[in-house]
Motif scaffolding. Structure first.
Motif, PDB file in Angstrom:
ATOM      1  N   CYS A  67       8.098  15.764   8.116  1.00  0.00           N
ATOM      2  CA  CYS A  67       8.007  14.325   7.830  1.00  0.00           C
ATOM      3  C   CYS A  67       9.147  13.648   8.585  1.00  0.00           C
ATOM      4  O   CYS A  67      10.311  14.010   8.409  1.00  0.00           O
ATOM      5  CB  CYS A  67       8.137  14.085   6.326  1.00  0.00           C
ATOM      6  N   VAL A  68       8.796  12.712   9.452  1.00  0.00           N
ATOM      7  CA  VAL A  68       9.780  12.039  10.299  1.00  0.00           C
ATOM      8  C   VAL A  68       9.694  10.545  10.066  1.00  0.00           C
ATOM      9  O   VAL A  68       8.605   9.968  10.106  1.00  0.00           O
ATOM     10  CB  VAL A  68       9.515  12.354  11.797  1.00  0.00           C
ATOM     11  N   ARG A  69      10.857   9.936   9.826  1.00  0.00           N
ATOM     12  CA  ARG A  69      10.905   8.479   9.683  1.00  0.00           C
ATOM     13  C   ARG A  69      10.706   7.828  11.046  1.00  0.00           C
ATOM     14  O   ARG A  69      11.223   8.308  12.055  1.00  0.00           O
ATOM     15  CB  ARG A  69      12.258   8.045   9.109  1.00  0.00           C
ATOM     16  N   LYS A  70       9.971   6.739  11.056  1.00  0.00           N
ATOM     17  CA  LYS A  70       9.669   6.052  12.319  1.00  0.00           C
ATOM     18  C   LYS A  70      10.904   5.467  12.986  1.00  0.00           C
ATOM     19  O   LYS A  70      10.898   5.247  14.190  1.00  0.00           O
ATOM     20  CB  LYS A  70       8.642   4.946  12.083  1.00  0.00           C
TER      21      LYS A  70
ATOM     22  N   HIS B 239      14.317  13.375  17.198  1.00  0.00           N
ATOM     23  CA  HIS B 239      13.908  13.982  15.922  1.00  0.00           C
ATOM     24  C   HIS B 239      12.404  14.248  15.914  1.00  0.00           C
ATOM     25  O   HIS B 239      11.950  15.288  15.441  1.00  0.00           O
ATOM     26  CB  HIS B 239      14.271  13.064  14.741  1.00  0.00           C
ATOM     27  N   LEU B 240      11.647  13.285  16.421  1.00  0.00           N
ATOM     28  CA  LEU B 240      10.198  13.450  16.478  1.00  0.00           C
ATOM     29  C   LEU B 240       9.828  14.579  17.438  1.00  0.00           C
ATOM     30  O   LEU B 240       8.977  15.411  17.127  1.00  0.00           O
ATOM     31  CB  LEU B 240       9.516  12.143  16.891  1.00  0.00           C
ATOM     32  N   LEU B 241      10.476  14.624  18.590  1.00  0.00           N
ATOM     33  CA  LEU B 241      10.203  15.714  19.543  1.00  0.00           C
ATOM     34  C   LEU B 241      10.496  17.074  18.923  1.00  0.00           C
ATOM     35  O   LEU B 241       9.721  18.021  19.094  1.00  0.00           O
ATOM     36  CB  LEU B 241      11.041  15.536  20.809  1.00  0.00           C
ATOM     37  N   ALA B 242      11.609  17.173  18.208  1.00  0.00           N
ATOM     38  CA  ALA B 242      11.954  18.440  17.559  1.00  0.00           C
ATOM     39  C   ALA B 242      10.885  18.828  16.544  1.00  0.00           C
ATOM     40  O   ALA B 242      10.494  20.008  16.459  1.00  0.00           O
ATOM     41  CB  ALA B 242      13.325  18.341  16.888  1.00  0.00           C
ATOM     42  N   ALA B 243      10.381  17.858  15.784  1.00  0.00           N
ATOM     43  CA  ALA B 243       9.340  18.129  14.796  1.00  0.00           C
ATOM     44  C   ALA B 243       8.046  18.559  15.467  1.00  0.00           C
ATOM     45  O   ALA B 243       7.359  19.465  14.983  1.00  0.00           O
ATOM     46  CB  ALA B 243       9.111  16.902  13.911  1.00  0.00           C
ATOM     47  N   ILE B 244       7.697  17.939  16.575  1.00  0.00           N
ATOM     48  CA  ILE B 244       6.485  18.312  17.315  1.00  0.00           C
ATOM     49  C   ILE B 244       6.595  19.745  17.808  1.00  0.00           C
ATOM     50  O   ILE B 244       5.683  20.557  17.624  1.00  0.00           O
ATOM     51  CB  ILE B 244       6.224  17.343  18.493  1.00  0.00           C
TER      52      ILE B 244
END
Length: 125
Positions: A102-105, A111-116
């Motif tokens: 779950c990533v905050r916009k 952070h989003l790249l790491a989650a992907i």
């Protein structure tokens, strides 16, 4: 490895911005964009992704329930929930519904790249 990503968010401008950022990343291909669950289902059949970035802050409500339906219909699909708030109950509900992260916009793009990447590897983030 090319990570095939689908974007599901009701805000077209946000989707386009995110698609533009992801297009610059080596090893990531945005294969579809959808405004909601129905249009995602159609796009999924045409071009299945490996990772879905799924907005759970739907204006119509029910984002967690929609995420759960996607996870149930497509076992093995890696889902990263996108949200405006990181309230612990919301994050826990998203993870329980089938999200692997779950990533905050408003977090940095890194952070989003790491989650992907973690999601594509099968890791929780």
């Amino acid at each position: 490895m090319n990570i095939r990503v689908a974007l599901v968010d009701p805000h077209a401008q946000y989707r386009q911005h995110l698609a533009g950022l992801l297009a610059r990343e080596s090893g990531i291909a945005v294969v579809s964009e959808a405004s909601g669950l129905r249009s995602f289902s159609d796009a999924f059949l045409a071009n299945p992704p490996g990772v879905v970035l799924f907005d759970i802050d739907s204006p119509a409500g029910g984002g967690i329930a929609a995420l759960a339906r996607v996870a149930e219909r497509h076992p093995g699909l890696r889902i990263v929930a996108l949200c405006l708030h990181d309230e612990p109950r919301l994050v826990a509900a998203a993870l329980a519904a089938g999200a692997c992260a779950c990533v905050r916009k408003d977090q940095p793009f890194a952070h989003l790249l790491a989650a992907i990447h973690a999601s594509a590897r099968g890791s929780a983030n």
